[in-house]
Design an enzyme around this catalytic site. Sequence first.
Site, PDB file in Angstrom:
ATOM      1  N   TYR A   9       0.712  -1.165   0.112  1.00  0.00           N
ATOM      2  CA  TYR A   9      -0.130   0.058   0.036  1.00  0.00           C
ATOM      3  C   TYR A   9       1.203   1.073  -0.108  1.00  0.00           C
ATOM      4  O   TYR A   9       0.440   2.071  -0.778  1.00  0.00           O
ATOM      5  CB  TYR A   9      -0.982   0.139   1.124  1.00  0.00           C
ATOM      6  N   HIS A  44       1.623   4.368  -3.357  1.00  0.00           N
ATOM      7  CA  HIS A  44       1.448   5.898  -2.970  1.00  0.00           C
ATOM      8  C   HIS A  44       2.840   6.344  -3.199  1.00  0.00           C
ATOM      9  O   HIS A  44       2.762   7.710  -2.484  1.00  0.00           O
ATOM     10  CB  HIS A  44       0.811   6.110  -1.344  1.00  0.00           C
ATOM     11  N   TRP A  58      -8.039   3.865 -10.351  1.00  0.00           N
ATOM     12  CA  TRP A  58      -7.439   3.639  -9.281  1.00  0.00           C
ATOM     13  C   TRP A  58      -7.926   3.197  -7.845  1.00  0.00           C
ATOM     14  O   TRP A  58      -7.397   2.294  -7.415  1.00  0.00           O
ATOM     15  CB  TRP A  58      -7.133   5.178  -8.770  1.00  0.00           C
TER      16      TRP A  58
END
Length: 116
Positions: free
Chosen positions: A18, A22, A76
Amino acid sequence: MTRVAFQLQVRPELLDEYIARHTPVWPEMLAEIAAAGRRNYSLFLAEGGTLFGYYETDDDAAAQAYLAASDVATRWEAEMSRFFVDLAGRPDQAARPLLKVFNLEAQLTAAESTAS
């Protein structure tokens, strides 16, 4: 201006992935967030996968609608949905908003006007 804070739970076994997803976010997704009218957008991750998000906007309903209709945001969010625990729907549409209980600026302004 509206300040929005929300909470999600990231699956602990996917925390590293995760974070990597990002770093960085797709440039076209960044552009869509800005075009939606969200600014000062930040995500904070606590131990165990509790994720807190924050952003400011002039019209949160319009920002939500813009992103809900965005092909980029749809792609996304489809990719991001697997990272979250007990999430019904797209992460950007299903995040639990948090109740604002304090804002320094607002209380200072109120205290100054009371003192006047």
